[in-house]
Design a protein around this motif. Sequence first.
Motif, PDB file in Angstrom:
ATOM      1  N   HIS A 157      -1.856  -2.174   5.379  1.00 13.42           N
ATOM      2  CA  HIS A 157      -2.753  -3.308   5.607  1.00 13.42           C
ATOM      3  C   HIS A 157      -2.582  -4.347   4.497  1.00 13.42           C
ATOM      4  N   LEU A 158      -2.628  -3.888   3.252  1.00 16.42           N
ATOM      5  CA  LEU A 158      -2.612  -4.818   2.127  1.00 16.42           C
ATOM      6  C   LEU A 158      -1.216  -5.354   1.847  1.00 16.42           C
ATOM      7  N   LYS A 163       1.770  -0.480  14.526  1.00 14.21           N
ATOM      8  CA  LYS A 163       1.584  -0.799  13.105  1.00 14.21           C
ATOM      9  C   LYS A 163       1.056   0.393  12.317  1.00 14.21           C
ATOM     10  N   TYR A 164       0.175   1.153  12.962  1.00 19.00           N
ATOM     11  CA  TYR A 164      -0.457   2.301  12.297  1.00 19.00           C
ATOM     12  C   TYR A 164      -0.224   3.580  13.102  1.00 19.00           C
ATOM     13  N   ALA A 218       1.150  -5.982   3.983  1.00 16.90           N
ATOM     14  CA  ALA A 218       1.371  -7.054   4.949  1.00 16.90           C
ATOM     15  C   ALA A 218       0.610  -8.290   4.500  1.00 16.90           C
ATOM     16  N   ARG A 219      -0.647  -8.060   4.081  1.00 17.98           N
ATOM     17  CA  ARG A 219      -1.460  -9.198   3.715  1.00 17.98           C
ATOM     18  C   ARG A 219      -0.974  -9.844   2.424  1.00 17.98           C
ATOM     19  N   SER A 220      -0.654  -9.040   1.422  1.00 12.28           N
ATOM     20  CA  SER A 220      -0.222  -9.605   0.144  1.00 12.28           C
ATOM     21  C   SER A 220       1.060 -10.402   0.339  1.00 12.28           C
ATOM     22  N   SER A 223       1.993 -11.862   2.952  1.00  7.78           N
ATOM     23  CA  SER A 223       1.689 -13.100   3.653  1.00  7.78           C
ATOM     24  C   SER A 223       1.018 -14.079   2.701  1.00  7.78           C
ATOM     25  N   LYS A 224       0.153 -13.559   1.833  1.00  7.57           N
ATOM     26  CA  LYS A 224      -0.524 -14.440   0.876  1.00  7.57           C
ATOM     27  C   LYS A 224       0.509 -15.104  -0.011  1.00  7.57           C
ATOM     28  N   GLU A 225       1.480 -14.327  -0.478  1.00  3.98           N
ATOM     29  CA  GLU A 225       2.496 -14.934  -1.334  1.00  3.98           C
ATOM     30  C   GLU A 225       3.271 -15.973  -0.545  1.00  3.98           C
ATOM     31  N   PHE A 272      -5.904   7.435   3.845  1.00  2.00           N
ATOM     32  CA  PHE A 272      -6.431   6.073   3.737  1.00  2.00           C
ATOM     33  C   PHE A 272      -5.497   5.203   2.917  1.00  2.00           C
ATOM     34  N   TYR A 313      -2.851   3.738   5.094  1.00  2.00           N
ATOM     35  CA  TYR A 313      -3.417   2.619   5.858  1.00  2.00           C
ATOM     36  C   TYR A 313      -3.533   1.389   4.965  1.00  2.00           C
ATOM     37  N   GLU A 314      -4.144   1.588   3.799  1.00  2.00           N
ATOM     38  CA  GLU A 314      -4.381   0.485   2.865  1.00  2.00           C
ATOM     39  C   GLU A 314      -3.059  -0.186   2.483  1.00  2.00           C
TER      40      GLU A 314
END
Lengths: 123, 123, 123, 123
Positions: free
Chosen positions: D110-111, D93-94, D113-115, D117-119, D103, D106-107
């Motif tokens: 990380h974000l 992944k990284y 993928a998360r955003s 998923s949140k949607e 950074f 990375y962000e």
Amino acid sequence: MISDSTIQAIHKFTEERNWGQFHTPANLAKSICIEAAELLEYYQWVPEAPAADAEHAQEELADVLTYCIMMADALGVDMDNIIMNKLAKTKRKYPSEAVRNNFNEYETRHLNARSDSKEAIKE
Amino acid sequence: MISDSTIQAIHKFTEERNWGQFHTPANLAKSICIEAAELLEYYQWVPEAPAADAEHAQEELADVLTYCIMMADALGVDMDNIIMNKLAKTKRKYPSEAVRNNFNEYETRHLNARSDSKEAIKE
Amino acid sequence: MISDSTIQAIHKFTEERNWGQFHTPANLAKSICIEAAELLEYYQWVPEAPAADAEHAQEELADVLTYCIMMADALGVDMDNIIMNKLAKTKRKYPSEAVRNNFNEYETRHLNARSDSKEAIKE
Amino acid sequence: MISDSTIQAIHKFTEERNWGQFHTPANLAKSICIEAAELLEYYQWVPEAPAADAEHAQEELADVLTYCIMMADALGVDMDNIIMNKLAKTKRKYPSEAVRNNFNEYETRHLNARSDSKEAIKE
């Protein structure tokens, strides 16, 4: 504020789905923890969430509050009441004249109490 | 409810101690997590907190709520607003006709979304 | 077990990415909390994670352990050491002859210590 | 490292008290969360725990690890195994060449993928 109409909207949401059966205090306490950690994730490596994440951070805070509202209901308590009762105790623990601009005094009161309790627990 | 007067009492508490300087979003997010876990501790091994602990559990919930109020302030958001906005989204995610009395359907929607996201994150 | 070669693999992972700069004790403590809550999410509403989720639950446990390994490094402590030291204290707190098959006695020792400390903190 | 003898000492501790009956995955997941938050408490307002607290912070880390050892046992998994398996995924992944000294990259990984998923979760 969190108005009664907001609280009622959450109750209605739960009832329409017949989810009250899952909302035991234990399950809600887990849920509050889980959402609190999702909020913390926005500050995992940085002191401020990136602007792009501001809306998501708000939603995580909303999730924590929603489960807290359900928990207050499960415990049969009024949020204003328990907050003001606890605030009165916290004021006695940390008098402003003692701790204002004196982080060490706060730390001492906070850590002493805790260290004592830790020793009490451990020994 | 959580009334404006309760929120103002918390603001006053913070100001009298000059503690606003510590109330960064990151520190408050940590604080919410810490208090949430203290609440969870009452349900660590049992589904219901012993009656003798009921008052303490209420105080932990009050602590979580107090830090949430401070966090809403730090983020500059209104609690009613963010809760109702998030509730609207959650309603769309879990329509009552789909999930009522159907835990599997809830679980599928909850876990599918999560599993997808986990794969997205991991690969 | 967690072998030295596993610990070294994690160190190498961190070094190759130059991520040691982010691994302060505070950031790692947040990270442990975040991953612990993700693990808890598999048990939010049910006592057992669905079989389909077993692998994901293992990965969350792996995440918690990975951050714990980094934390032990950040604090300069040996995991075997701190675990065995704490175990010795816990044995003294809960002698087997007192608590075996006696949940009330455990609860009393656990909650008494905590209630005392809560009072100490609050008053 | 965490040696087999340490793991056996924990098993023996549990067996002597007949506490295995309480060590369901759900209860252990709660316990890991609770102890993780106690560790976080040492970094609630400051980036470094006061020196006077160093020993206590180590004990909280020991508590987290002890419950993780019990959880690995409850799930029937080997800690070395699950850590190394997850590390392999995280490496993919990284990739170090992508995120080293970057950074933002990375962000983003990380974000994003998360955003996403949140949607996925919300809509």
